[in-house]
Scaffold this active site. Sequence first.
Site, PDB file in Angstrom:
ATOM      1  N   SER A 232      27.587 -25.984 -13.025  1.00 35.34           N
ATOM      2  CA  SER A 232      27.449 -25.766 -14.464  1.00 35.34           C
ATOM      3  C   SER A 232      26.475 -26.792 -14.999  1.00 35.34           C
ATOM      4  CB  SER A 232      28.778 -25.951 -15.207  1.00 35.34           C
ATOM      5  OG  SER A 232      29.594 -24.833 -15.056  1.00 35.34           O
TER       6      SER A 232
ATOM      7  N   GLU B 290      14.050 -26.974 -29.068  1.00 31.36           N
ATOM      8  CA  GLU B 290      14.223 -25.671 -29.701  1.00 31.36           C
ATOM      9  C   GLU B 290      15.642 -25.123 -29.576  1.00 31.36           C
ATOM     10  OE1 GLU B 290      10.140 -26.588 -28.375  1.00 31.36           O
ATOM     11  OE2 GLU B 290      12.047 -26.500 -27.294  1.00 31.36           O
ATOM     12  N   SER B 291      16.566 -25.790 -28.899  1.00 34.92           N
ATOM     13  CA  SER B 291      17.982 -25.463 -28.774  1.00 34.92           C
ATOM     14  C   SER B 291      18.504 -25.804 -27.386  1.00 34.92           C
ATOM     15  CB  SER B 291      18.318 -24.028 -29.159  1.00 34.92           C
ATOM     16  OG  SER B 291      19.722 -23.923 -29.313  1.00 34.92           O
TER      17      SER B 291
ATOM     18  N   HIS C 126      26.361 -21.296 -15.661  1.00 37.04           N
ATOM     19  CA  HIS C 126      27.494 -21.505 -14.750  1.00 37.04           C
ATOM     20  C   HIS C 126      27.296 -20.530 -13.592  1.00 37.04           C
ATOM     21  CE1 HIS C 126      31.272 -23.043 -13.359  1.00 37.04           C
ATOM     22  NE2 HIS C 126      31.564 -21.805 -12.994  1.00 37.04           N
TER      23      HIS C 126
ATOM     24  N   CYS D  64      14.871 -21.541 -30.685  1.00 41.15           N
ATOM     25  CA  CYS D  64      14.605 -21.389 -32.114  1.00 41.15           C
ATOM     26  C   CYS D  64      13.102 -21.428 -32.355  1.00 41.15           C
ATOM     27  CB  CYS D  64      15.281 -22.505 -32.907  1.00 41.15           C
ATOM     28  SG  CYS D  64      17.074 -22.458 -32.791  1.00 41.15           S
TER      29      CYS D  64
END
Length: 151
Positions: free
Chosen positions: A52, A59-60, A65, A80
């Site tokens: 994970s 931008e985010s 996983h 974004c």
Amino acid sequence: MGRHLLAEFYDCNPNILNNLQLVQEAMLSAATACGATVVDSKFHHFSPYGVSGAVIISESHLAIHTWPEYGYAAVDLFTCGTACDPRMAYEHLQEKFKSGSAYCSELKRGLINLTTQKMIESPFQLEAQSSTTTAAPHVVGSQQLAQPQEV
């Protein structure tokens, strides 16, 4: 304000999906491939298998996983603005994981009227997501699974 891809990768190379370094490298290079600016990353290998992790981008984020025992990876690609294209990251990961098949859904996040600065649309209703049934039997395909037993 953003594009959010929920990606499913099937029939992947299990040796790649179980290798923390290879998964991390794939996710970091996917961020670069989509035009993002990497800020940080954190990954963890589970015992006996599975990885994970998340790549934080200006931008985010990109998150993953893996289930190597099933050749499967679930990936979240949220960018974004207009400088990044999360589909480029999706295609990059499909190649890196040697995925036999892959699918994605896209949500447009934060749709806003730039003139009024008010939200004009919601991609989903939170009320609908929160409804769950706890007493119903668990079903996979056409087979009912046994209810979990309290220990």
